[in-house]
Design a protein around this motif. Structure first.
Motif, PDB file in Angstrom:
ATOM      1  N   ALA A 197     -19.468 -41.023 -36.623  1.00 53.84           N
ATOM      2  CA  ALA A 197     -19.756 -40.286 -37.854  1.00 53.84           C
ATOM      3  C   ALA A 197     -20.614 -39.083 -37.480  1.00 53.84           C
ATOM      4  O   ALA A 197     -21.710 -39.243 -36.941  1.00 53.84           O
ATOM      5  CB  ALA A 197     -20.506 -41.174 -38.844  1.00 53.84           C
ATOM      6  N   CYS A 198     -20.113 -37.905 -37.755  1.00 54.74           N
ATOM      7  CA  CYS A 198     -20.821 -36.674 -37.364  1.00 54.74           C
ATOM      8  C   CYS A 198     -21.259 -35.893 -38.600  1.00 54.74           C
ATOM      9  O   CYS A 198     -20.457 -35.665 -39.518  1.00 54.74           O
ATOM     10  CB  CYS A 198     -19.921 -35.798 -36.487  1.00 54.74           C
ATOM     11  SG  CYS A 198     -19.427 -36.591 -34.923  1.00 54.74           S
ATOM     12  N   LEU A 199     -22.486 -35.527 -38.619  1.00 51.10           N
ATOM     13  CA  LEU A 199     -23.031 -34.743 -39.730  1.00 51.10           C
ATOM     14  C   LEU A 199     -22.647 -33.283 -39.538  1.00 51.10           C
ATOM     15  O   LEU A 199     -22.769 -32.737 -38.444  1.00 51.10           O
ATOM     16  CB  LEU A 199     -24.555 -34.892 -39.787  1.00 51.10           C
ATOM     17  CG  LEU A 199     -25.081 -36.328 -39.713  1.00 51.10           C
ATOM     18  CD1 LEU A 199     -26.596 -36.326 -39.792  1.00 51.10           C
ATOM     19  CD2 LEU A 199     -24.486 -37.168 -40.833  1.00 51.10           C
ATOM     20  N   ARG A 200     -22.221 -32.641 -40.604  1.00 51.45           N
ATOM     21  CA  ARG A 200     -21.753 -31.259 -40.505  1.00 51.45           C
ATOM     22  C   ARG A 200     -22.594 -30.340 -41.382  1.00 51.45           C
ATOM     23  O   ARG A 200     -23.225 -30.790 -42.336  1.00 51.45           O
ATOM     24  CB  ARG A 200     -20.274 -31.185 -40.918  1.00 51.45           C
ATOM     25  CG  ARG A 200     -19.336 -31.929 -39.972  1.00 51.45           C
ATOM     26  CD  ARG A 200     -17.966 -32.105 -40.578  1.00 51.45           C
ATOM     27  NE  ARG A 200     -17.983 -33.039 -41.706  1.00 51.45           N
ATOM     28  CZ  ARG A 200     -16.967 -33.214 -42.541  1.00 51.45           C
ATOM     29  NH1 ARG A 200     -15.866 -32.514 -42.384  1.00 51.45           N
ATOM     30  NH2 ARG A 200     -17.053 -34.090 -43.516  1.00 51.45           N
ATOM     31  N   LEU A 208     -17.043 -24.808 -42.694  1.00 59.04           N
ATOM     32  CA  LEU A 208     -17.776 -25.846 -41.980  1.00 59.04           C
ATOM     33  C   LEU A 208     -17.890 -25.456 -40.509  1.00 59.04           C
ATOM     34  O   LEU A 208     -16.896 -25.089 -39.873  1.00 59.04           O
ATOM     35  CB  LEU A 208     -17.054 -27.187 -42.111  1.00 59.04           C
ATOM     36  CG  LEU A 208     -17.100 -27.837 -43.495  1.00 59.04           C
ATOM     37  CD1 LEU A 208     -16.186 -29.060 -43.542  1.00 59.04           C
ATOM     38  CD2 LEU A 208     -18.524 -28.240 -43.851  1.00 59.04           C
ATOM     39  N   ALA A 209     -19.095 -25.512 -39.983  1.00 66.39           N
ATOM     40  CA  ALA A 209     -19.327 -25.098 -38.602  1.00 66.39           C
ATOM     41  C   ALA A 209     -18.729 -26.099 -37.623  1.00 66.39           C
ATOM     42  O   ALA A 209     -18.796 -27.314 -37.830  1.00 66.39           O
ATOM     43  CB  ALA A 209     -20.825 -24.957 -38.342  1.00 66.39           C
ATOM     44  N   ILE A 220     -16.504 -24.766 -25.470  1.00 69.66           N
ATOM     45  CA  ILE A 220     -15.456 -25.367 -26.298  1.00 69.66           C
ATOM     46  C   ILE A 220     -16.044 -25.682 -27.668  1.00 69.66           C
ATOM     47  O   ILE A 220     -17.242 -25.937 -27.807  1.00 69.66           O
ATOM     48  CB  ILE A 220     -14.884 -26.644 -25.659  1.00 69.66           C
ATOM     49  CG1 ILE A 220     -15.984 -27.694 -25.457  1.00 69.66           C
ATOM     50  CG2 ILE A 220     -14.206 -26.322 -24.334  1.00 69.66           C
ATOM     51  CD1 ILE A 220     -15.450 -29.040 -24.986  1.00 69.66           C
ATOM     52  N   GLU A 221     -15.196 -25.630 -28.677  1.00 69.73           N
ATOM     53  CA  GLU A 221     -15.632 -25.935 -30.037  1.00 69.73           C
ATOM     54  C   GLU A 221     -14.764 -27.048 -30.592  1.00 69.73           C
ATOM     55  O   GLU A 221     -13.537 -27.060 -30.394  1.00 69.73           O
ATOM     56  CB  GLU A 221     -15.553 -24.699 -30.931  1.00 69.73           C
ATOM     57  CG  GLU A 221     -16.565 -23.625 -30.544  1.00 69.73           C
ATOM     58  CD  GLU A 221     -16.574 -22.470 -31.529  1.00 69.73           C
ATOM     59  OE1 GLU A 221     -15.485 -22.101 -32.025  1.00 69.73           O
ATOM     60  OE2 GLU A 221     -17.668 -21.941 -31.816  1.00 69.73           O
TER      61      GLU A 221
END
Length: 312
Positions: A197-200, A208-209, A220-221
């Motif tokens: 789970a990643c906070l954005r 969204l970044a 890399i992104e």
């Protein structure tokens, strides 16, 4: 359409000469007062009268008087010219000493860490400066919105701005709480983020970044997913400490949480380095004293105040 490369004569041309002649009732004395020749004064008055379309003076060999048009022109021109002179003095004062309204556009995260410890001392040191801080995540046009300067992460500062570093470069790191990792394994590489789970955070543009990483020297992104979206880093930090998910944050923001055991640093080999936080302002030949003293005041802050997070 052919361009005109000369500046047309304006309504104020010759007014100072007119006022001097009207005051002295003499072209010769007006010339001495202005430091020019009498012929220059006469020529200037003739051009002014031609532009207005009316004679302003009655000239004889022995005296100079005002016509009715001259009297009316004097009644309006004298107070207006005095206002202009006063305005010039005010502007000159602002250009020579720290005074006036200083407006700054800054991210919310910067205010408590960088600015709040300095506001009282700055206001005491420069009582003629009125400091206004507008905290917002928006990237605005400083000149159009009437701001003297802004504070942002270096990658968000336009190339045509004068940028002054307020912090050294720092890393963006991924952190999570011990409670979050109690039921999950630590990610070993960026691909493992698909299982977390990643906070954005949402940029001021509405997008969204992406999370950015350094993979053997190549940037890399990655588009991550998770249960929570915030508009600033401070909120994301709090959410990460509460165990909602992983967050990618400026390293200086995480120091206390890591030291206290509230956060765990993961994916360290992949952490990218970003330029840091900058104060920026539109390029000018001369920086106003009120902004110069603020920059110097920020730079002279005690050690420990140089680890400032930024946001967009």
């Amino acid at each position: 359409m052919k361009q005109n490369f000369t500046v047309r004569q304006g309504a104020l041309d010759g007014v100072e000469v007119f006022l001097s002649v009207a005051q002295h009732r003499s072209f010769r004395r007006a010339a001495a007062d202005l430091g020019v020749t009498p012929s220059a004064v006469s020529q200037t008055v003739r051009l002014l009268e031609a532009r207005i379309g009316a004679a302003l003076f009655i000239r004889t060999t022995r005296s100079v008087g005002l016509t009715e048009a001259g009297e009316r022109f004097l009644s309006h021109a004298k107070p207006a010219f005095e206002e202009l002179v006063a305005a010039s003095e005010v502007a000159r004062g602002l250009g020579q000493r720290p005074a006036g309204l200083l407006r700054l556009s800054v991210p919310h995260a910067v205010v408590p860490i960088l600015l709040e410890p300095l506001i009282a001392s700055f206001c005491q040191a420069y009582p003629e400066v009125e400091l206004e801080i507008a905290a917002s995540k928006e990237l605005i046009d400083l000149a159009a919105e009437g701001f003297d300067a802004g504070i942002r992460l270096g990658q968000f500062v336009d190339a045509d701005m004068v940028a002054i570093p307020l912090t050294p470069p720092f890393r963006l790191i991924v952190v999570g709480s011990p409670a979050y990792f109690a039921e999950r394994s630590l990610p070993g590489n960026t691909d493992d983020l698909r299982q977390h789970a990643c906070l954005r955070w949402r940029r001021s543009s509405g997008a969204l970044a992406l999370w950015s990483f350094n993979d053997n020297g190549q940037v890399i992104e990655i588009a991550v997913s998770g249960p929570f979206i915030a508009s600033d880093f401070s909120t994301m930090l709090g959410a990460a400490i509460e165990g909602i998910g992983l967050a990618q944050l400026p390293e200086p923001m995480t120091v206390e949480g890591l030291r206290a055991g509230k956060l765990v640093h993961v994916l360290e080999p992949f952490a990218p380095v970003i330029p840091g936080v900058f104060l920026y302002y539109p390029s000018r030949r001369q920086i106003m004293p009120k902004l110069r003293v603020f920059i110097d005041h920020v730079k002279s802050r005690p050690p420990g105040h140089d680890k400032v997070p930024g946001t967009r």
